[in-house]
Design a protein around this motif. Structure first.
Motif, mmCIF file in Angstrom:
data_model
loop_
_atom_site.group_PDB
_atom_site.id
_atom_site.type_symbol
_atom_site.label_atom_id
_atom_site.label_comp_id
_atom_site.label_asym_id
_atom_site.label_seq_id
_atom_site.Cartn_x
_atom_site.Cartn_y
_atom_site.Cartn_z
ATOM 1 N N LEU A 119 0.821 -1.212 0.000
ATOM 2 C CA LEU A 119 0.000 0.000 0.000
ATOM 3 C C LEU A 119 0.854 1.260 0.000
ATOM 4 O O LEU A 119 0.635 2.169 -0.808
ATOM 5 C CB LEU A 119 -0.928 -0.004 1.219
ATOM 6 N N THR A 120 1.836 1.318 0.901
ATOM 7 C CA THR A 120 2.651 2.527 1.009
ATOM 8 C C THR A 120 3.442 2.798 -0.265
ATOM 9 O O THR A 120 3.592 3.945 -0.686
ATOM 10 C CB THR A 120 3.624 2.430 2.202
ATOM 11 N N GLU A 121 3.942 1.738 -0.891
ATOM 12 C CA GLU A 121 4.712 1.930 -2.111
ATOM 13 C C GLU A 121 3.811 2.388 -3.253
ATOM 14 O O GLU A 121 4.172 3.294 -4.013
ATOM 15 C CB GLU A 121 5.432 0.632 -2.492
ATOM 16 N N ILE A 122 2.657 1.786 -3.370
ATOM 17 C CA ILE A 122 1.727 2.187 -4.430
ATOM 18 C C ILE A 122 1.268 3.625 -4.238
ATOM 19 O O ILE A 122 1.241 4.418 -5.188
ATOM 20 C CB ILE A 122 0.496 1.235 -4.450
ATOM 21 N N ASP A 215 17.033 5.056 5.428
ATOM 22 C CA ASP A 215 15.644 5.217 5.861
ATOM 23 C C ASP A 215 14.919 3.869 5.897
ATOM 24 O O ASP A 215 14.055 3.637 6.740
ATOM 25 C CB ASP A 215 14.912 6.172 4.919
ATOM 26 N N VAL A 216 15.263 2.999 4.967
ATOM 27 C CA VAL A 216 14.670 1.660 4.921
ATOM 28 C C VAL A 216 15.020 0.886 6.187
ATOM 29 O O VAL A 216 14.156 0.266 6.825
ATOM 30 C CB VAL A 216 15.142 0.883 3.669
ATOM 31 N N PHE A 217 16.299 0.930 6.571
ATOM 32 C CA PHE A 217 16.745 0.235 7.782
ATOM 33 C C PHE A 217 16.154 0.878 9.034
ATOM 34 O O PHE A 217 15.789 0.177 9.981
ATOM 35 C CB PHE A 217 18.276 0.236 7.865
ATOM 36 N N LEU A 218 16.069 2.205 9.031
ATOM 37 C CA LEU A 218 15.520 2.908 10.190
ATOM 38 C C LEU A 218 14.052 2.552 10.389
ATOM 39 O O LEU A 218 13.605 2.346 11.528
ATOM 40 C CB LEU A 218 15.663 4.431 10.018
ATOM 41 N N GLY A 308 4.498 6.038 9.396
ATOM 42 C CA GLY A 308 5.934 6.296 9.371
ATOM 43 C C GLY A 308 6.427 6.661 7.984
ATOM 44 O O GLY A 308 7.231 7.576 7.820
ATOM 45 N N LYS A 309 5.930 5.960 6.980
ATOM 46 C CA LYS A 309 6.347 6.196 5.596
ATOM 47 C C LYS A 309 5.944 7.581 5.115
ATOM 48 O O LYS A 309 6.709 8.271 4.443
ATOM 49 C CB LYS A 309 5.711 5.130 4.698
ATOM 50 N N PHE A 310 4.720 8.014 5.459
ATOM 51 C CA PHE A 310 4.192 9.284 4.955
ATOM 52 C C PHE A 310 4.212 10.392 6.004
ATOM 53 O O PHE A 310 3.629 11.444 5.787
ATOM 54 C CB PHE A 310 2.771 9.081 4.423
#
Length: 341
Positions: A119-122, A215-218, A308-310
């Motif tokens: 969802l977040t990637e899309i 950011d991916v690891f965090l 977190g992503k957005f």
């Protein structure tokens, strides 16, 4: 002890809305509150910490977030081109409608974690303004939270419920499957309506994803902290649950389970669900938990990943999630307890 736990519950509920530092570091805040909680309830011990570290789900969720994040990072351009191609062939609102239905239904097999990462990637690649994305994400997380409860594979809440009831794989699908499918369709329709009324962003105005590998690891680390915090909070509030909540009538229990918006619903299920309960009671408890789980950011793993992503703030999420949750709670209360559908 009980007074201290109630005060702690209120702090967890309200502080993120008023203190920016807490709002921006919600995972660490919940972790600290979890530590304080197990100290208040006199359950802090090396055995508890060892038990949490032995929980395989803790590592599964973290690595799923990490691996999916890395895949999305390295294949970002291909994903973007694929989404562009699809949205040129069909309208964005139809695309969003299909995506939410697919993620909601498939979350019961691919898990709520993977569904929320997709969802977040899309949503990142959607040519929509931030406010519209925020609304769609909250609606989608409701759909994922519901869909994941269809089978014991989707989320811990369903796994524990099936285990406690000693039921078969599709018990929950039979018990609340209709409500789940209707809710997923409703969330998809609302999201499509939101997108239809939104202002589209031209490609030239589209902001590229500047997220780096750090950011991916965090994000994966924050998810680890969040899940650890939920384990601590679940243990901390168990005396409160055992003393007051599990003795309540099913109708009251339904509304009281709104605390799953901030307390791990798997812990609540473990404390409340019994094979001596009627189907009505089980339906009420599970529906109360999964509805309220979408109301606030800490209520569900998909919420925390998406927020977190957005960089969604607690107030922003609650502004959308709480009204939707309260309406759904009222509707299902009437259906289960009044009309007895």
């Amino acid at each position: 002890m009980i007074t201290g736990l109630i005060v702690l519950l209120l702090i967890i509920l309200f502080l993120p809305f008023f203190v920016k530092a807490v709002e921006h570091n919600l995972e660490y805040f919940l972790f600290i509150m979890g530590i304080i909680g197990v100290i208040i309830s006199k359950q802090m011990s090396l055995d508890l910490i060892e038990h949490i570290f032995k929980n395989r789900l803790l590592y599964y969720i973290t690595f799923a977030v990490l691996i999916a994040g890395m895949l999305f990072f390295f294949f970002r351009d291909k994903i973007n081109r694929m989404i562009e191609l699809l949205t040129h062939k069909i309208s964005i609102q139809l695309f969003i409608f299909i995506v939410i239905i697919m993620l909601g239904l498939s979350s019961s097999f691919i898990t709520a974690i993977i569904a929320s990462l997709l969802l977040t990637e899309i949503m990142h690649h959607m040519p929509l303004d931030r406010n519209t994305k925020l609304k769609v994400i909250v609606l989608a997380c409701f759909a994922i939270g519901f869909g994941a409860a269809l089978t014991p594979v989707g989320e811990p809440l369903a796994t524990i419920t099936i285990s406690k009831l000693k039921a078969d794989f599709f018990y929950l699908a039979r018990a609340i499957g209709l409500e789940i499918i209707i809710t997923i369709l409703l969330m998809a329709c609302l999201a499509a309506l939101v997108v239809k009324k939104a202002n589209k962003i031209d490609k030239d105005e589209f902001i590229e994803n500047t997220e780096g590998i750090k950011d991916v690891f965090l994000r994966a680390f924050k998810v680890f902290i969040f899940v650890f915090a939920l384990e601590l909070l679940g243990t901390a509030f168990k005396p409160l649950i055992d003393l007051y909540i599990i003795k309540l009538d099913a109708k009251i229990l339904y509304w009281v389970n709104m605390i799953s918006a901030i307390v791990d619903n798997a812990t609540l299920a473990a404390a409340e669900i019994s094979k001596d309960m009627t189907n009505e009671q089980v339906r009420a408890i599970i529906l109360g938990m999964i509805v309220s789980g979408g109301m606030l950011i800490p209520g569900n793993i998909p919420n925390i990943i998406s927020a977190g992503k957005f960089k969604i703030k607690s107030k922003e999420w609650a502004k959308i999630g709480v009204p939707i949750g309260l309406i759904l709670m009222a509707v299902y209360f009437v259906l289960v307890f009044v009309l007895k559908v």
